[in-house]
Design a protein around this motif. Structure first.
Motif, PDB file in Angstrom:
ATOM      1  N   SER A 198     -34.376  35.943 -22.798  1.00  0.00           N
ATOM      2  CA  SER A 198     -33.845  35.103 -21.708  1.00  0.00           C
ATOM      3  C   SER A 198     -32.959  33.734 -21.791  1.00  0.00           C
ATOM      4  CB  SER A 198     -35.079  34.252 -21.055  1.00  0.00           C
ATOM      5  OG  SER A 198     -36.172  35.321 -20.750  1.00  0.00           O
ATOM      6  N   GLU A 199     -32.952  33.372 -23.032  1.00  0.00           N
ATOM      7  CA  GLU A 199     -32.038  32.395 -23.297  1.00  0.00           C
ATOM      8  C   GLU A 199     -31.177  32.621 -24.884  1.00  0.00           C
ATOM      9  OE1 GLU A 199     -32.377  27.652 -23.414  1.00  0.00           O
ATOM     10  OE2 GLU A 199     -33.994  28.714 -24.460  1.00  0.00           O
ATOM     11  N   ALA A 200     -30.078  32.615 -24.921  1.00  0.00           N
ATOM     12  CA  ALA A 200     -29.150  32.436 -26.007  1.00  0.00           C
ATOM     13  C   ALA A 200     -28.198  31.229 -26.241  1.00  0.00           C
ATOM     14  CB  ALA A 200     -28.178  33.696 -26.054  1.00  0.00           C
ATOM     15  N   CYS A 201     -28.950  30.549 -27.278  1.00  0.00           N
ATOM     16  CA  CYS A 201     -28.239  29.224 -27.669  1.00  0.00           C
ATOM     17  C   CYS A 201     -27.249  29.440 -28.617  1.00  0.00           C
ATOM     18  CB  CYS A 201     -29.027  28.266 -28.125  1.00  0.00           C
ATOM     19  SG  CYS A 201     -30.530  27.865 -26.864  1.00  0.00           S
ATOM     20  N   LEU A 202     -26.088  29.244 -28.372  1.00  0.00           N
ATOM     21  CA  LEU A 202     -24.655  29.678 -29.331  1.00  0.00           C
ATOM     22  C   LEU A 202     -24.559  28.159 -30.084  1.00  0.00           C
ATOM     23  CD1 LEU A 202     -21.992  31.166 -26.804  1.00  0.00           C
ATOM     24  CD2 LEU A 202     -23.987  32.050 -27.926  1.00  0.00           C
ATOM     25  N   VAL A 203     -24.316  28.291 -31.541  1.00  0.00           N
ATOM     26  CA  VAL A 203     -24.485  27.159 -32.219  1.00  0.00           C
ATOM     27  C   VAL A 203     -23.456  27.220 -33.451  1.00  0.00           C
ATOM     28  CG1 VAL A 203     -26.815  26.393 -32.070  1.00  0.00           C
ATOM     29  CG2 VAL A 203     -26.477  28.171 -33.852  1.00  0.00           C
ATOM     30  N   ALA A 204     -22.771  26.391 -33.720  1.00  0.00           N
ATOM     31  CA  ALA A 204     -21.917  26.189 -34.915  1.00  0.00           C
ATOM     32  C   ALA A 204     -21.963  24.758 -35.223  1.00  0.00           C
ATOM     33  CB  ALA A 204     -20.439  26.730 -34.680  1.00  0.00           C
ATOM     34  N   GLN A 205     -21.343  24.515 -36.430  1.00  0.00           N
ATOM     35  CA  GLN A 205     -21.226  23.315 -36.789  1.00  0.00           C
ATOM     36  C   GLN A 205     -20.573  22.550 -35.851  1.00  0.00           C
ATOM     37  OE1 GLN A 205     -23.322  22.324 -39.236  1.00  0.00           O
ATOM     38  NE2 GLN A 205     -22.984  20.147 -38.683  1.00  0.00           N
ATOM     39  N   ASP A 206     -19.212  23.209 -35.588  1.00  0.00           N
ATOM     40  CA  ASP A 206     -18.121  22.669 -34.445  1.00  0.00           C
ATOM     41  C   ASP A 206     -17.805  23.812 -33.741  1.00  0.00           C
ATOM     42  OD1 ASP A 206     -15.950  21.683 -32.961  1.00  0.00           O
ATOM     43  OD2 ASP A 206     -14.538  21.432 -34.986  1.00  0.00           O
ATOM     44  N   SER A 207     -18.423  23.884 -32.441  1.00  0.00           N
ATOM     45  CA  SER A 207     -18.301  25.124 -31.536  1.00  0.00           C
ATOM     46  C   SER A 207     -16.985  25.025 -31.101  1.00  0.00           C
ATOM     47  CB  SER A 207     -19.324  24.973 -30.527  1.00  0.00           C
ATOM     48  OG  SER A 207     -20.427  25.535 -31.048  1.00  0.00           O
ATOM     49  N   THR A 208     -16.403  23.788 -30.862  1.00  0.00           N
ATOM     50  CA  THR A 208     -15.069  23.815 -30.037  1.00  0.00           C
ATOM     51  C   THR A 208     -14.073  24.460 -31.118  1.00  0.00           C
ATOM     52  OG1 THR A 208     -15.080  21.558 -30.661  1.00  0.00           O
ATOM     53  CG2 THR A 208     -15.456  21.996 -28.410  1.00  0.00           C
ATOM     54  N   ALA A 209     -14.325  24.384 -32.468  1.00  0.00           N
ATOM     55  CA  ALA A 209     -13.184  25.009 -33.216  1.00  0.00           C
ATOM     56  C   ALA A 209     -13.370  26.621 -33.457  1.00  0.00           C
ATOM     57  CB  ALA A 209     -13.356  24.622 -34.533  1.00  0.00           C
ATOM     58  N   TYR A 210     -14.553  27.091 -32.650  1.00  0.00           N
ATOM     59  CA  TYR A 210     -14.645  28.731 -32.769  1.00  0.00           C
ATOM     60  C   TYR A 210     -13.199  29.368 -32.599  1.00  0.00           C
ATOM     61  CZ  TYR A 210     -15.755  33.407 -31.791  1.00  0.00           C
ATOM     62  OH  TYR A 210     -15.574  34.818 -31.684  1.00  0.00           O
ATOM     63  N   GLY A 211     -12.829  30.264 -33.344  1.00  0.00           N
ATOM     64  CA  GLY A 211     -11.831  31.247 -33.306  1.00  0.00           C
ATOM     65  C   GLY A 211     -10.578  30.689 -33.848  1.00  0.00           C
ATOM     66  N   ARG A 212     -10.375  29.526 -34.285  1.00  0.00           N
ATOM     67  CA  ARG A 212      -9.067  28.910 -34.680  1.00  0.00           C
ATOM     68  C   ARG A 212      -8.807  29.481 -35.883  1.00  0.00           C
ATOM     69  NH1 ARG A 212     -10.061  23.064 -35.461  1.00  0.00           N
ATOM     70  NH2 ARG A 212     -10.355  23.160 -33.051  1.00  0.00           N
ATOM     71  N   ASP A 213      -9.776  29.966 -36.802  1.00  0.00           N
ATOM     72  CA  ASP A 213      -9.588  30.606 -37.930  1.00  0.00           C
ATOM     73  C   ASP A 213      -9.117  32.015 -37.997  1.00  0.00           C
ATOM     74  OD1 ASP A 213     -12.254  30.706 -37.621  1.00  0.00           O
ATOM     75  OD2 ASP A 213     -12.651  31.837 -39.368  1.00  0.00           O
ATOM     76  N   LEU A 214      -9.380  32.383 -36.768  1.00  0.00           N
ATOM     77  CA  LEU A 214      -9.169  34.012 -36.411  1.00  0.00           C
ATOM     78  C   LEU A 214      -7.785  34.116 -35.530  1.00  0.00           C
ATOM     79  CD1 LEU A 214     -12.710  35.358 -35.362  1.00  0.00           C
ATOM     80  CD2 LEU A 214     -11.347  35.343 -37.479  1.00  0.00           C
ATOM     81  N   GLY A 215      -7.084  32.759 -35.257  1.00  0.00           N
ATOM     82  CA  GLY A 215      -5.767  32.829 -34.435  1.00  0.00           C
ATOM     83  C   GLY A 215      -6.005  32.689 -33.287  1.00  0.00           C
ATOM     84  N   LEU A 216      -7.140  32.571 -32.723  1.00  0.00           N
ATOM     85  CA  LEU A 216      -7.404  32.392 -31.160  1.00  0.00           C
ATOM     86  C   LEU A 216      -7.108  31.035 -30.527  1.00  0.00           C
ATOM     87  CD1 LEU A 216     -10.841  34.235 -30.911  1.00  0.00           C
ATOM     88  CD2 LEU A 216      -8.613  35.329 -30.616  1.00  0.00           C
TER      89      LEU A 216
END
Length: 455
Positions: A198-216
């Motif tokens: 019912s609930e998915a919690c997205l986590v990362a050490q710094d979620s706002t940086a997600y995808g930067r290393d992929l060029g997004l």
């Protein structure tokens, strides 16, 4: 020695660690092991360790010592140490705890089935994991979710971190930021929906940086928009650990546009509010910029639950600096706050400074800040009295004997943000893991009381 077949888990630390532990169990189950809940029913015990701060390391060592006692109570048992403490201090563990049978570092999850071999070689400290991790898992990797309720799951969208906070050693063993491909995260959300989550919690050490290393550009905003459009995904998706100063207008828009699937929730660890302390911490902002950012978030997400975290007693923190933090937390009015006393960590930039705030002063400041935060949270909760909120029912309240139900509204994350206590319904109770509407009738610092709404 016979090949171990029954595996139990002790998992310590953060949600990201929990995901790692469940990936280890997934690999072991795929290799033929039976996963059991009670260690007394197992012949192999995996202790997934934490190494964030000194108290976490102490807890991990205590868990490993308890596992050694467990091992000695029956022949043929094995203890496997895994996770962050293994990655950070594997050689020391091998030398100091000789009863450990195997080490699994953060890069060795895919190789976990080796611990099931009929015979294991003695651990050579020179071969122990060391340095920063580099691996990245995928949605197709087997995972056995055994920690927490089946209706709520953590989805790790990235590994590692590129920030250089002075108090944090995580990049030294978790490694640089490594984002999972966007489509891979979406595949995991689809799979979780098929499993009834019912609930998915997205986590990362710094979620706002997600995808930067992929060029997004604005990768997290792109991910949230894609998740909100999925035909098949958990009904609630929340995001943890936004970095201050990195919430772009596009991310704000994505958070707002993603309703109702993207819940109105903000988890932004600010760590402090005095500019001098923040500079020493190598963190951005000050009280004024923090308040401005919170205002923007609340304007975009009216009524959102807002959580933060703070460190007291950082080297050089004066009475004036702490009082500024105290004043800020009272003014900011968070719904939930975690307060931590500074831990002097080897391998961090701050370790070169004198740990000059006495422990008793740290403890006093922590208690004072918690009191301020709870008072502000009480005010926020009182403002919700009379409203009807969508809640996720988690079953009978264990501390109530009158049939009351425990639930969380959209602005409360699992484990850390309190609960909604719903009076026993006159008719059939909603099933655990289902959604309901609750009318709020009372408020405390960490708890709302409610009745099931008639509509």
């Amino acid at each position: 020695m016979t090949r171990p077949r029954r595996v139990a888990l002790v998992s310590l630390g953060c949600p990201k660690n929990q995901v790692d532990a469940e990936l280890i169990l997934g690999r072991l189950a795929a290799a033929g092991a039976e996963i059991v809940q009670d260690p007394e029913d197992a012949d192999l015990l995996v202790v997934n360790t934490c190494a964030f701060i000194d108290s976490a390391r102490v807890e991990s060592i205590e868990a490993l010592l308890a596992a050694e006692e467990w091992k000695g109570r029956a022949p043929g048992r094995r203890v496997v140490a895994a996770g962050c403490l293994v990655q950070r201090s594997g050689a020391e563990l091998a030398e100091g705890l000789p009863e450990i049978d195997a080490l699994l570092g953060l890069d060795e999850i895919a190789a976990a089935p080796r611990v099931l071999a009929p015979r294991l070689p003695a651990i050579d400290p020179l071969d122990a994991p060391r340095g920063a991790a580099r691996a990245l898992f995928a949605a197709a990797d087997p995972r056995r979710r055994v920690v927490g309720p089946p209706w709520s799951a953590y989805v790790k969208i990235a590994e590692g971190c590129d920030q250089t906070c002075a108090f944090c050693a995580i990049p030294s063993f978790r490694g640089k930021m490594r984002s999972r491909p966007l489509d891979d995260v979406l595949d995991e959300l689809r799979r979780l929906a098929r499993e009834g989550v019912s609930e998915a919690c997205l986590v990362a050490q710094d979620s706002t940086a997600y995808g930067r290393d992929l060029g997004l550009d604005d990768g997290l905003a792109r991910l949230l928009r894609a998740a909100a459009r999925l035909d098949e995904a958990p009904p609630w998706i929340r995001v943890h650990y936004l970095y201050p100063g990195r919430v772009s207008p596009d991310l704000l828009a994505a958070l707002a546009e993603g309703a109702p699937r993207i819940v109105e929730y903000v988890d932004m660890p600010l760590q402090h509010a005095h500019p001098a302390t923040l500079r020493r911490m190598r963190r951005p902002g000050d009280a004024e910029s923090h308040l401005r950012q919170l205002e923007e978030l609340r304007r975009a997400l009216p009524g959102a639950g807002v959580r933060s975290a703070f460190i007291v007693g950082f080297p050089g923190e004066t009475d004036e600096e702490f009082e500024a933090l105290e004043e800020f937390v009272g003014a900011a009015g968070f719904d939930a706050v975690g307060v931590f006393a500074y831990s002097h960590e080897e391998g961090t930039d701050a370790y070169g400074r004198e740990d000059d705030v006495p422990q008793e002063v740290k403890a006093e400041r922590r208690e004072r800040l918690e009191e301020v935060a709870l008072a502000a949270a009480h005010v926020r909760n009182e403002a919700r009295v009379g409203r009807t909120l969508e809640v996720l029912v988690e079953g009978p309240a264990e501390d109530a004997e009158d049939g009351s139900l425990e639930a969380r509204w959209r602005g409360q994350a699992p484990d850390v943000d309190g609960r909604v206590l719903i009076a026993a319904p006159a008719g059939p109770a909603p099933a655990a893991g289902s959604f309901a509407r609750a009318k709020i009738v009372g408020a405390a610092t960490t708890e709302l009381t409610a009745t099931l709404a008639d509509d």
